[in-house]
Design a protein around this motif. Structure first.
Motif, PDB file in Angstrom:
ATOM      1  N   ILE A 161       1.170  -0.796   0.031  1.00 45.73           N
ATOM      2  CA  ILE A 161       0.210   0.018   0.403  1.00 45.73           C
ATOM      3  C   ILE A 161       0.491   1.288  -0.133  1.00 45.73           C
ATOM      4  CG2 ILE A 161      -2.210   0.934   1.032  1.00 45.73           C
ATOM      5  CD1 ILE A 161      -2.588  -0.972   2.475  1.00 45.73           C
ATOM      6  N   LEU A 170       7.948   4.899  -5.162  1.00 47.81           N
ATOM      7  CA  LEU A 170       7.256   4.298  -3.874  1.00 47.81           C
ATOM      8  C   LEU A 170       7.029   2.696  -4.115  1.00 47.81           C
ATOM      9  CD1 LEU A 170       5.986   6.842  -1.163  1.00 47.81           C
ATOM     10  CD2 LEU A 170       8.856   5.506  -1.955  1.00 47.81           C
ATOM     11  N   ALA A 190      -2.387   5.052  -4.155  1.00 48.12           N
ATOM     12  CA  ALA A 190      -3.271   6.018  -3.320  1.00 48.12           C
ATOM     13  C   ALA A 190      -4.998   6.685  -3.794  1.00 48.12           C
ATOM     14  CB  ALA A 190      -2.728   7.183  -2.851  1.00 48.12           C
ATOM     15  N   GLY A 219      -8.429   2.357  -5.454  1.00 49.34           N
ATOM     16  CA  GLY A 219      -9.420   2.312  -4.638  1.00 49.34           C
ATOM     17  C   GLY A 219      -8.890   2.522  -2.682  1.00 49.34           C
ATOM     18  N   GLY A 221      -8.349   4.104   1.182  1.00 46.01           N
ATOM     19  CA  GLY A 221      -7.697   2.935   2.026  1.00 46.01           C
ATOM     20  C   GLY A 221      -9.025   2.043   2.902  1.00 46.01           C
ATOM     21  N   GLY A 225      -7.764  -0.835   1.031  1.00 51.42           N
ATOM     22  CA  GLY A 225      -6.429  -0.952   2.020  1.00 51.42           C
ATOM     23  C   GLY A 225      -7.037  -2.211   3.080  1.00 51.42           C
ATOM     24  N   GLY A 241       2.701   5.389   4.224  1.00 56.10           N
ATOM     25  CA  GLY A 241       1.624   6.405   4.419  1.00 56.10           C
ATOM     26  C   GLY A 241       2.024   6.805   5.881  1.00 56.10           C
ATOM     27  N   SER A 242       0.554   7.901   6.257  1.00 54.00           N
ATOM     28  CA  SER A 242       1.003   8.806   7.161  1.00 54.00           C
ATOM     29  C   SER A 242       0.863   7.858   8.989  1.00 54.00           C
ATOM     30  CB  SER A 242      -0.097   9.748   7.602  1.00 54.00           C
ATOM     31  OG  SER A 242      -1.495   8.680   7.564  1.00 54.00           O
ATOM     32  N   VAL A 249      -3.542   0.579  10.180  1.00 52.67           N
ATOM     33  CA  VAL A 249      -2.782  -0.988   9.684  1.00 52.67           C
ATOM     34  C   VAL A 249      -2.276  -1.784  10.739  1.00 52.67           C
ATOM     35  CG1 VAL A 249      -1.108  -1.733   8.250  1.00 52.67           C
ATOM     36  CG2 VAL A 249      -2.145   0.462   7.665  1.00 52.67           C
ATOM     37  N   GLU A 263       6.255   2.478   6.205  1.00 58.52           N
ATOM     38  CA  GLU A 263       7.129   3.886   6.616  1.00 58.52           C
ATOM     39  C   GLU A 263       6.349   4.738   6.692  1.00 58.52           C
ATOM     40  OE1 GLU A 263      10.785   3.186   5.539  1.00 58.52           O
ATOM     41  OE2 GLU A 263      10.315   2.430   4.062  1.00 58.52           O
ATOM     42  N   LEU A 264       6.309   5.313   8.104  1.00 58.52           N
ATOM     43  CA  LEU A 264       5.272   6.316   8.325  1.00 58.52           C
ATOM     44  C   LEU A 264       5.822   7.959   7.723  1.00 58.52           C
ATOM     45  CD1 LEU A 264       4.050   4.520  11.417  1.00 58.52           C
ATOM     46  CD2 LEU A 264       3.379   4.301   8.807  1.00 58.52           C
ATOM     47  N   GLU A 396       3.408  16.779  10.938  1.00 57.96           N
ATOM     48  CA  GLU A 396       3.871  16.124   9.889  1.00 57.96           C
ATOM     49  C   GLU A 396       3.094  17.664   9.028  1.00 57.96           C
ATOM     50  OE1 GLU A 396       3.405  13.266   7.785  1.00 57.96           O
ATOM     51  OE2 GLU A 396       6.055  13.038   7.054  1.00 57.96           O
ATOM     52  N   LEU A 424      12.919   9.824  11.336  1.00 57.26           N
ATOM     53  CA  LEU A 424      12.469   9.627   9.284  1.00 57.26           C
ATOM     54  C   LEU A 424      14.265   9.826   9.407  1.00 57.26           C
ATOM     55  CD1 LEU A 424      11.561   7.696   7.090  1.00 57.26           C
ATOM     56  CD2 LEU A 424      10.581   9.638   6.490  1.00 57.26           C
ATOM     57  N   PHE A 462      16.014   2.210   2.936  1.00 63.35           N
ATOM     58  CA  PHE A 462      15.549   3.357   3.474  1.00 63.35           C
ATOM     59  C   PHE A 462      14.092   3.707   4.796  1.00 63.35           C
ATOM     60  CE2 PHE A 462      12.284   6.858   3.388  1.00 63.35           C
ATOM     61  CZ  PHE A 462      13.214   8.381   2.682  1.00 63.35           C
TER      62      PHE A 462
HETATM   63  P1  NAD Z   1      -1.990   8.012   3.745  1.00 56.28           P
HETATM   64  O1  NAD Z   1      -1.684   6.885   5.352  1.00 56.28           O
HETATM   65  O2  NAD Z   1      -3.938   8.285   4.056  1.00 56.28           O
HETATM   66  O3  NAD Z   1      -2.526   6.858   2.602  1.00 56.28           O
HETATM   67  C1  NAD Z   1      -1.597   6.010   2.271  1.00 56.28           C
HETATM   68  C2  NAD Z   1      -1.982   4.882   2.311  1.00 56.28           C
HETATM   69  O4  NAD Z   1      -2.743   3.729   2.613  1.00 56.28           O
HETATM   70  C3  NAD Z   1      -3.226   4.973   0.875  1.00 56.28           C
HETATM   71  O5  NAD Z   1      -2.896   4.090  -0.453  1.00 56.28           O
HETATM   72  C4  NAD Z   1      -4.022   4.959   1.305  1.00 56.28           C
HETATM   73  O6  NAD Z   1      -5.136   4.897   0.556  1.00 56.28           O
HETATM   74  C5  NAD Z   1      -4.136   3.410   2.012  1.00 56.28           C
HETATM   75  N1  NAD Z   1      -5.319   4.159   3.606  1.00 56.28           N
HETATM   76  C6  NAD Z   1      -5.916   5.212   4.140  1.00 56.28           C
HETATM   77  N2  NAD Z   1      -6.043   4.575   4.317  1.00 56.28           N
HETATM   78  C7  NAD Z   1      -6.293   3.121   5.220  1.00 56.28           C
HETATM   79  C8  NAD Z   1      -6.172   2.334   6.274  1.00 56.28           C
HETATM   80  N3  NAD Z   1      -6.945   2.778   6.895  1.00 56.28           N
HETATM   81  N4  NAD Z   1      -5.839   0.777   5.813  1.00 56.28           N
HETATM   82  C9  NAD Z   1      -5.182   0.623   5.165  1.00 56.28           C
HETATM   83  N5  NAD Z   1      -4.473   2.110   3.831  1.00 56.28           N
HETATM   84  C10 NAD Z   1      -5.478   2.746   4.302  1.00 56.28           C
HETATM   85  O7  NAD Z   1      -1.030   8.804   3.534  1.00 56.28           O
HETATM   86  P2  NAD Z   1      -1.432   9.979   2.262  1.00 56.28           P
HETATM   87  O8  NAD Z   1      -1.923  11.271   3.121  1.00 56.28           O
HETATM   88  O9  NAD Z   1      -1.422  10.008   1.321  1.00 56.28           O
HETATM   89  O10 NAD Z   1       0.600  10.069   2.196  1.00 56.28           O
HETATM   90  C11 NAD Z   1       0.995  10.865   2.968  1.00 56.28           C
HETATM   91  C12 NAD Z   1       1.487  10.272   4.224  1.00 56.28           C
HETATM   92  O11 NAD Z   1       2.916   9.358   4.024  1.00 56.28           O
HETATM   93  C13 NAD Z   1       2.773  11.513   4.930  1.00 56.28           C
HETATM   94  O12 NAD Z   1       2.753  11.331   6.617  1.00 56.28           O
HETATM   95  C14 NAD Z   1       4.022  10.539   5.324  1.00 56.28           C
HETATM   96  O13 NAD Z   1       4.837  11.490   5.674  1.00 56.28           O
HETATM   97  C15 NAD Z   1       4.016   9.941   4.815  1.00 56.28           C
HETATM   98  N6  NAD Z   1       5.229   8.841   4.045  1.00 56.28           N
HETATM   99  C16 NAD Z   1       5.788   8.332   4.242  1.00 56.28           C
HETATM  100  C17 NAD Z   1       7.051   7.751   3.351  1.00 56.28           C
HETATM  101  C18 NAD Z   1       8.333   7.283   4.040  1.00 56.28           C
HETATM  102  O14 NAD Z   1       8.838   6.756   3.696  1.00 56.28           O
HETATM  103  N7  NAD Z   1       8.058   6.440   5.299  1.00 56.28           N
HETATM  104  C19 NAD Z   1       7.159   7.874   2.284  1.00 56.28           C
HETATM  105  C20 NAD Z   1       5.980   8.918   1.146  1.00 56.28           C
HETATM  106  C21 NAD Z   1       4.904   9.271   2.241  1.00 56.28           C
END
Ligand code: NAD
Ligand code: MG
Length: 494
Positions: A161, A170, A190, A219, A221, A225, A241-242, A249, A263-264, A396, A424, A462
């Motif tokens: 994801i 990514l 995403a 689709g 999350g 997701g 993701g965040s 998750v 990776e958050l 962030e 990070l 990373f």
């Molecule tokens: P997000 O967490 O909202 O979404 C990331 C992915 O997770 C998307 O594909 C989304 O559809 C999916 N998702 C959302 N809710 C979910 C759930 N309940 N269960 C499973 N999947 C779900 O994050 P975002 O806002 O799209 O991306 C930005 C964030 O990602 C930032 O906080 C950033 O720091 C982080 N990020 C981290 C890294 C890393 O390598 N550490 C890299 C890029 C982005």
């Protein structure tokens, strides 16, 4: 495999996209679609199938079948490597198209997509193509008359994801090593940026990957997701993701105890000591926060500056921020593209307001911009005199907003650098080698850049620590740990 659906038009609206399952385009079972928007003009770029639980079931079943088949699961490492190499070649051949698609879906400048993201994607597939036939266990001496060895094997179906900031890049960081290790993959991009991942599925088929080796389910999350996270036939879940979603998750994966890597988010410090090459440090700190519109998990969003050079650095940062030209992401002169979505734009503007309300000093930027009356743009923004406790120093933002914080000495720098829940990345600017190494040791972060920033290589792991997650992407050893399991075999010799 290709049908008319697949070829993006260079201008105007993209054709509708379906899910990529078992080397074919299929509608979502519920028939639902969602729009993906070009943030540079606010227009719907394409309608995309909205995968849900039933679609994830179908994709996982297909990937499981592939894993158990001779066509994929039965391939040796050499053959998997050849397929990955072929895919790398195809991505390279189609780099203009993919970079255009990425820029239109995400809003990042085209030169970033074309000159940075796409070459990294190609290198990542090539690097892991080379790994595929170098995976092996060890012979380990044990007490007693035994031959003891370990075997490394694939896990099965791996769910990936990914977020919207580096959609294809990514995805490649997860898909390439997972396939190299012999797993099959279900990828969920995403919802803001699904287009390049779907095209990747199609290119994998063209490269010769058999049905189910790579499925792509677009689709949301909370639907596609969560279905992937909770699925009993998914052996491992690799998530970027965040931090907030990472927590969900982790809970969701607990039911099946699947292997997890997260990776958050980050709030990475870029630490400038007075003895640094200040011009280089200012340049590095500027690109460290404004590259990719600041929508970079490793963004150096906290710029810590030693007090004796504080004013000089502020002046340099302000001057450089003003040169970050906002514009059409397809223009070669554009340095700051469009924020990925209207929601994210509101979030960034909200943080800028909070920064002002809490008393940080706005040096430059801080306002929304439009290009030809449209799009979601924000000027490069620098806040000075930021206190470490302020919201803009702690949370962030994921946008082009720098928080500059002064410090007094080495100890103070360490304390401030680590004064966040995240861990990070980080940057250190100094001419003192000893100080650089001491600081690198003292910073709680997965990545430390000394007199440079934002360097990536497929060979370099990373990943972060603390609330930035666990389980690195990239790197040979990290990939082995993440995408294979070890089995210890004891053989009695007498
Ligand atoms: P997000 O967490 O909202 O979404 C990331 C992915 O997770 C998307 O594909 C989304 O559809 C999916 N998702 C959302 N809710 C979910 C759930 N309940 N269960 C499973 N999947 C779900 O994050 P975002 O806002 O799209 O991306 C930005 C964030 O990602 C930032 O906080 C950033 O720091 C982080 N990020 C981290 C890294 C890393 O390598 N550490 C890299 C890029 C982005
Ligand atoms: Mg989009």
């Amino acid at each position: 495999m290709a049908d008319s659906d697949a070829t993006p038009s260079p201008t105007g609206q993209e054709p509708p996209r379906r899910l990529w399952i078992h080397n074919d385009w299929v509608e979502a079972e519920g028939g639902e679609t969602f729009p993906t928007v070009n943030p540079a003009n606010g227009e719907v770029l394409a309608r995309v199938a909205s995968g849900d639980r039933a679609d994830v079931d179908r994709a996982v079943a297909s990937s499981r079948e592939a894993f158990q088949s001779s066509a994929w699961g039965g391939l040796d490492g050499h053959r998997r490597g050849r397929l990955l190499s072929k895919l790398a070649d195809l991505i390279e051949t189609n780099a203009d198209e993919l970079a255009t698609l990425e820029t239109r879906d995400n809003g990042k400048p085209f030169f970033e997509s074309r000159k940075v993201d796409l070459p990294m994607v190609v290198r990542t597939f090539r690097y892991f193509a080379g790994m595929a036939d170098k995976i092996h266990g060890e012979t380990i001496p044990v007490s007693g008359p035994f031959l003891h060895y370990t075997q490394r094997s694939a896990l099965g179906v791996v769910g990936c994801i990914v977020p919207w900031n580096f959609p294809l890049n990514l995805a490649s960081w997860k898909v390439a090593p997972a396939l190299a290790c012999g797993n099959s993959v279900v990828l969920k991009p995403a919802e803001q940026t699904p287009l390049t991942a779907l095209r990747l599925g199609e290119l994998a088929a063209e490269a010769g990957f058999p049905p189910g080796a790579l499925n792509v389910v677009s689709g949301f999350g909370d639907r596609a997701g969560t279905a992937l996270v909770e699925h009993p036939d998914v052996a491992a879940l690799s998530f970027t993701g965040s931090t907030e979603t990472g927590r969900l998750v982790m809970k969701g994966a607990a039911g099946t105890l699947k292997r997890l890597s997260l990776e958050l988010g980050g709030k990475s410090p870029n630490v400038i000591f007075a003895d640094a090459d200040l011009q280089a440090a200012i340049r590095g700190a500027t690109s460290g926060i404004f590259y990719g519109k600041g929508e970079v998990c490793a963004a150096g969003s906290r710029i810590l500056v030693e007090r004796s050079v504080y004013d000089e650095v502020l002046e340099g940062l302000e001057a450089r921020a003003r040169k970050m030209t906002v514009g059409d992401p397809m223009d070669s002169g554009t340095r700051l593209g469009a924020i990925v979505s209207e929601t994210q734009l509101e979030r960034v503007l909200g943080y800028i307001q909070v920064g002002k309300d809490e008393g940080a000093r706005l040096l430059t930027g801080g306002v929304r911009r439009e290009v030809e009356g449209r799009g979601f743009f924000v000027e490069a923004t620098v806040f000075a005199d930021v206190e470490p406790e302020m919201t803009i120093a702690q949370e962030e933002i994921f946008g082009p907003v720098a928080a500059v914080i002064p410090f007094d000495d080495f100890g103070d720098a360490v304390e401030r650098a680590n004064q966040t829940i995240y861990g990070l990345a980080s940057g250190i600017w100094t001419r003192d080698v000893g100080k650089a190494h001491r600081m690198a040791e003292a910073i709680d972060a997965g990545i430390v850049w000394v007199n440079t920033y934002n360097r990536y290589d497929p060979a370099s792991p990373f990943g972060g620590t603390k609330a930035s997650g666990f389980g690195a992407d990239l790197g040979f050893q990290a990939a082995l740990e993440k995408y294979t399991r070890s089995k210890s075999v004891w053989v009695a010799l007498d």
